[in-house]
Design an enzyme around this catalytic site. Structure first.
Site, short mmCIF file in Angstrom:
data_model
loop_
_atom_site.label_atom_id
_atom_site.label_comp_id
_atom_site.label_asym_id
_atom_site.label_seq_id
_atom_site.Cartn_x
_atom_site.Cartn_y
_atom_site.Cartn_z
N CYS A 159 4.24 -47.40 -20.50
CA CYS A 159 5.55 -47.72 -20.51
C CYS A 159 6.35 -47.12 -21.81
O CYS A 159 7.45 -46.75 -21.49
CB CYS A 159 5.52 -49.30 -20.68
SG CYS A 159 4.53 -49.97 -22.43
N HIS A 296 5.66 -54.01 -24.87
CA HIS A 296 6.15 -53.34 -23.37
C HIS A 296 7.26 -52.48 -23.99
O HIS A 296 8.28 -53.00 -24.52
CB HIS A 296 6.37 -54.34 -22.45
CG HIS A 296 6.95 -53.61 -21.07
ND1 HIS A 296 5.95 -52.57 -20.60
CD2 HIS A 296 7.73 -53.80 -20.13
CE1 HIS A 296 6.50 -52.27 -19.46
NE2 HIS A 296 7.59 -53.01 -19.18
N ASN A 317 13.24 -51.16 -16.07
CA ASN A 317 11.80 -51.23 -16.47
C ASN A 317 11.09 -50.17 -15.64
O ASN A 317 11.87 -49.10 -15.04
CB ASN A 317 11.27 -52.38 -15.62
CG ASN A 317 9.95 -53.05 -16.25
OD1 ASN A 317 9.36 -52.35 -17.12
ND2 ASN A 317 9.61 -54.02 -15.95
#
Length: 371
Positions: A159, A296, A317
């Site tokens: 990520c 994240h 995302n």
């Protein structure tokens, strides 16, 4: 700020956003209270879910995961039945994953651990947007043509690489007028001094890798594989290369400062994404229960306000278009929490770019460029 790319391309971006919303709705598998009446009904729902999302499970694994699936389905049902929270949940492809497995698999930046170990690269001094005043009420860098399509990190804790790339793609489009999709895989394979590929990393370190290695190549030159690999110097040296001059940090725990930065470019942020409601977010302004265990990396690509006055961040995302609002989540802004909801304002950073991009290959990957 002005126009970033031509009007027809902006229209194409808007059309793509509408298409992503349609994909998101098709990706949901509906269920109702009849599916919760018995274990037999839930098992039937579980098998429909596997077929719908193309999730193969052998018989023993299905029985092992069935408990998590039941808990998740009931959680989603109860949340949506209560209503009144401003956002909804849905049964997505993460349906039979427990919270710890989900966190370990899809929220793997390990940002807090790396910072505790003193591994964050130092930023350029200052905050270049400190003096910004009279911010627009709403900003959406997607509609300005500075955001590429939603990507999918897969079962790789990369990520941090996706968050980095969103911000670099954004500032490059703003400075050059050209939106180019860049390579997360180069960061995974080649930025290994302080980052750890699929085992996590920090966006600040990735910015410094790009600066010192003379740029980052395109996604088409070095495509994503969702796995650690050996640095492919031939692919990584291919021109054109997008260059940055370093990075700055947004003053910590200030959503006002974050808004100043986002009004001028997309910004990388670390958040706590381990909550069950985040895992199954569908649509609306997210205001779920989450802490500040920053696990994240995502990117803030705008902000806005609903018709009832609820302010939100637009967050890109890296879990594909079937999650959330076509791969995005709107997160409550000015939530009253120190550091913002889920810690969104605690560790924000952005690339600085004034230098032109390279049109010739780098000399040797890893050799620091003279500044």
């Amino acid at each position: 700020m002005g126009r970033v790319i031509s009007s027809w391309r902006v229209l194409a971006v808007v059309a793509a956003l509408m298409a992503m919303a349609a994909v998101e709705l098709c990706a949901a598998i509906p269920f109702d209270e009849r599916d919760l009446e018995s274990d037999e009904a839930l098992w039937d729902l579980y098998e429909r879910w596997q077929e719908h999302h193309h999730v193969p499970r052998h018989h023993g694994e299905k029985h092992r995961r069935f408990g998590a699936f039941k808990d998740n389905v009931r959680y989603i049902h109860e949340h949506n039945k209560r209503g009144g929270r401003g956002y909804r949940l849905r049964l997505n492809r993460f349906g039979d994953m427990g919270r710890e497995e989900f966190r370990a698999t899809f929220a793997g930046s390990h940002a807090n651990d790396l910072r505790r170990d003193g591994l964050a690269a130092p930023p350029l001094p200052g905050f270049m947007y400190e003096g910004v005043r009279d911010l627009p009420r709403a900003v959406d860098w997607r509609r300005k043509g500075a955001v590429t399509g939603v990507k999918d990190q897969g079962k790789c804790g990369s990520c941090w690489a996706f968050s980095t790339v969103v911000s670099v793609e954004g500032i490059n489009a703003i400075r050059t007028g050209r939106l180019v999709s860049l390579s997360e895989q180069e960061l995974i394979d080649c930025d290994t001094a302080d980052n750890s590929g699929c085992q996590g990393g920090l966006m600040e370190n990735a910015f410094e890798y790009i600066k010192h290695s003379g740029g980052i190549t395109t996604e088409s030159a070095y495509p994503y594989r969702a796995a650690n690999g050996t640095c492919d110097a031939v692919r990584a040296r291919r021109a054109p290369l997008v260059v940055i001059d370093g990075h700055q940090n947004v003053p910590a725990n200030s959503e006002a400062a974050l808004a100043k930065a986002v009004a001028n470019q997309p910004v990388s942020v670390a958040i706590d994404a381990g909550d069950q409601s985040f895992q199954f977010y569908s649509d609306g302004v997210f205001a779920g229960d989450c802490g500040t265990d920053l696990d994240h990396g995502v990117a803030v690509v705008g902000y806005g306000e609903t018709n009832d006055g609820t302010e939100y961040w637009i967050v890109k995302n890296s879990w594909g278009t079937a999650w959330g609002e076509g791969g995005y989540i709107r997160m409550q802004r000015d939530s009253g929490y120190d550091g913002g909801l889920c810690g969104i304002a605690m560790e924000a950073s952005y690339p600085v770019k004034f230098s032109p991009n390279r049109v010739t290959p780098r000399r040797a990957l890893g050799a620091k460029e003279t500044q």
